[in-house]
Design an enzyme around this catalytic site. Structure first.
Site, mmCIF file in Angstrom:
data_model
loop_
_atom_site.group_PDB
_atom_site.id
_atom_site.type_symbol
_atom_site.label_atom_id
_atom_site.label_comp_id
_atom_site.label_asym_id
_atom_site.label_seq_id
_atom_site.Cartn_x
_atom_site.Cartn_y
_atom_site.Cartn_z
ATOM 1 N N HIS A 75 28.677 50.140 20.039
ATOM 2 C CA HIS A 75 28.103 51.193 19.440
ATOM 3 C C HIS A 75 29.150 51.951 18.480
ATOM 4 O O HIS A 75 30.580 51.713 18.381
ATOM 5 C CB HIS A 75 27.959 52.511 20.375
ATOM 6 C CG HIS A 75 26.804 52.102 21.450
ATOM 7 N ND1 HIS A 75 25.543 52.079 21.186
ATOM 8 C CD2 HIS A 75 26.741 51.460 22.741
ATOM 9 C CE1 HIS A 75 24.639 51.774 21.959
ATOM 10 N NE2 HIS A 75 25.380 51.216 23.033
ATOM 11 N N CYS A 108 23.633 46.849 21.574
ATOM 12 C CA CYS A 108 23.510 47.116 22.681
ATOM 13 C C CYS A 108 22.144 46.637 23.525
ATOM 14 O O CYS A 108 21.887 45.521 23.505
ATOM 15 C CB CYS A 108 23.886 48.544 23.207
ATOM 16 S SG CYS A 108 24.510 48.574 25.031
#
Length: 485
Positions: free
Chosen positions: A430, A333
């Site tokens: 994630h 991310c």
């Protein structure tokens, strides 16, 4: 009729989130339908919900303890710090804007209707709601317009149990002092107290427990010993990270730079649990270790600011040296965005509009955009074919030549990017390492073995936590103290 009880703490990080999870699992085992609820949370450790929003990761764990899917009603107000004085405000799972702390303090009372709406919806689907407070009700400067502690308890008519933390010292003063500074109206809502994180012979604190009861007039619901398996549960908040700076494992060294606005750091938990992994959270002021096999750059709530902090620590130089030694790098991310050639923020979403150079280890560029990507996805690790589950929670669009070397596939679409030599990889997903098959395959590439079933371990830890609170907390008294809402 649905009943509710609220666990408030004498301060942050007294263990409320974990104890609430244990109480929920214990009550579910009694045959009750239980929901977690936290009116307001401040955390960059967020979970994506099936209804397309986000809540604090702690409430997602509590939902798991209850055997429920996480829902945005379980944490209707989420504050995600982006600077020392400001935060992104999430209302019922969706972005409602950015506010500086002073402005939020003046305007927070306007969020109470949304809080009560979510609370009442939950009350329609369960027998018991266990509510978690935030911070401390002793913060009298925050009482006006409060929606997190006594303000909510008053508005919803929910009784309170006050929990202190003996591990940090001064627990008698914590609890007695909280009563001393609260108003008579707020004190009337408190039905009892508990002490958490005791180490050693509990009988040595009998006199202290009785002194608190004598001074406050509140009954004790228990003195709860330190829970030794707490490390197997997701960290409550970023304050826990220094205590997890080393995993205790040996073998493959994974170094994680601790950035100021680190987010979704529960990505680390499965790695920390592996005996064959030496996970090191590198605190500011320390260099990246020369013996690292992998440098793992996790998420950030303020990517451009954290990139500047990364450079200020000299970690950009350490990272370049790590790659020259043949080491691997993985960015997730915000860490993925930092590894590219440039990050642009033309609309000033994270701060002043502009563009900055990235670390330059991936041929990609990122443009920040106001649309937030929130989704749960299943896919595969293309190199091994291992199944993997993950979630997206980010702003920004990333493109460039290295995305042509995607190393993951989700719902038939390529995900991520890799350098030509394969040393550097990144993606937006994630939660990858919670998938046992993927973690086994990825660690094998680093010459390490995966030895645990992570998700099963979390459930085992929740069961052990429920046993722990059953033994040391008066759950029957708590249920008697809960009131209809």
């Amino acid at each position: 009729m649905t009943k509710a009880i609220m666990i408030q703490g004498t301060g942050s990080n007294v263990g409320k989130s974990m104890i609430v999870a244990g109480l929920i699992r214990a009550c579910v085992r009694r045959g009750l339908r239980v929901c977690p609820f936290k009116p307001q949370n401040m955390s960059n450790n967020a979970a994506v919900t099936a209804d397309g929003g986000e809540i604090g990761r702690a409430q997602a764990l509590q939902a798991r303890a209850a055997g429920l899917d996480p829902h945005t009603d379980m944490n209707p107000i989420l504050l995600k710090p982006q600077s020392s004085t400001g935060a992104q405000v999430i209302v019922q799972g969706q972005i409602a804007g950015h506010q500086e702390a002073a402005a939020f303090g003046k305007n927070k009372a306007a969020l109470m209707p949304a809080v009560l709406e979510s609370f009442q919806r939950l009350a329609q689907r369960c027998d018991l709601i266990i509510v978690e407070g935030a911070g401390s009700p002793a913060e009298t400067n925050l009482r006006a317009g409060d929606i997190a502690n006594m303000g909510f308890a008053t508005a919803a008519g929910v009784p309170v149990i006050l929990m202190g933390d003996i591990d940090r010292g001064g627990v008698i003063a914590q609890i007695v002092g909280t009563q001393a500074v609260m108003s008579a109206e707020d004190n009337a809502l408190v039905r009892g107290f508990a002490v958490n994180k005791f180490r050693g012979d509990r009988s040595l604190f009998d006199a202290g427990r009785d002194d608190i009861a004598r001074r406050t007039g509140w009954p004790s619901l228990g003195v709860i010993p330190w829970f030794d398996r707490a490390h197997r549960l997701p960290a409550e908040d970023v304050m826990d990270l220094p205590g997890r700076a080393t995993s205790g494992g040996t073998g493959c060294v994974i170094a994680v730079p601790r950035l100021p606005r680190i987010s979704n750091f529960d990505d680390l938990d499965p790695l920390a649990a592996e005996p064959g992994v030496d996970l090191r959270v590198i605190m500011p002021g320390s260099p990246l270790p020369v013996d690292a096999d992998l440098v793992l750059m996790v998420g950030s709530k303020a990517t451009i600011a954290d990139l500047a902090a990364f450079r200020a620590e000299g970690w950009d130089i350490d990272l370049a040296a790590h790659l020259r030694r043949g080491g691997r790098v993985l960015g997730l991310c915000g860490g993925y965005q930092m590894l590219g050639r440039a990050i642009s923020d033309p609309e000033g979403i994270e701060g002043a509009p502009g563009s900055v150079a990235g670390l330059g280890h991936l041929e990609i560029e990122t443009v920040m955009a106001p649309i937030k990507h929130l989704s749960l996805k299943d896919g595969i690790h293309t190199a091994s074919g291992a199944a993997v589950s993950g979630y997206e929670i980010h702003i920004g669009e990333t493109a460039g030549p290295d995305t042509g070397r995607a190393w993951l596939e989700f719902e038939g679409r390529p995900e991520g990017a890799a350098s030509r030599n394969g040393q550097v990889q990144g993606c937006y997903m994630h939660g990858l390492f919670s998938s046992d098959a993927f973690r086994k395959a990825y660690l094998a590439e680093l010459g390490a073995r995966s030895e645990i079933a992570f998700e099963l371990g979390v459930d085992d830890a929740l069961d052990a936590l429920a046993d722990h609170v059953e033994a040391h907390f008066d759950i029957e008294l708590m249920l008697k103290l809960a009131e209809e809402v």
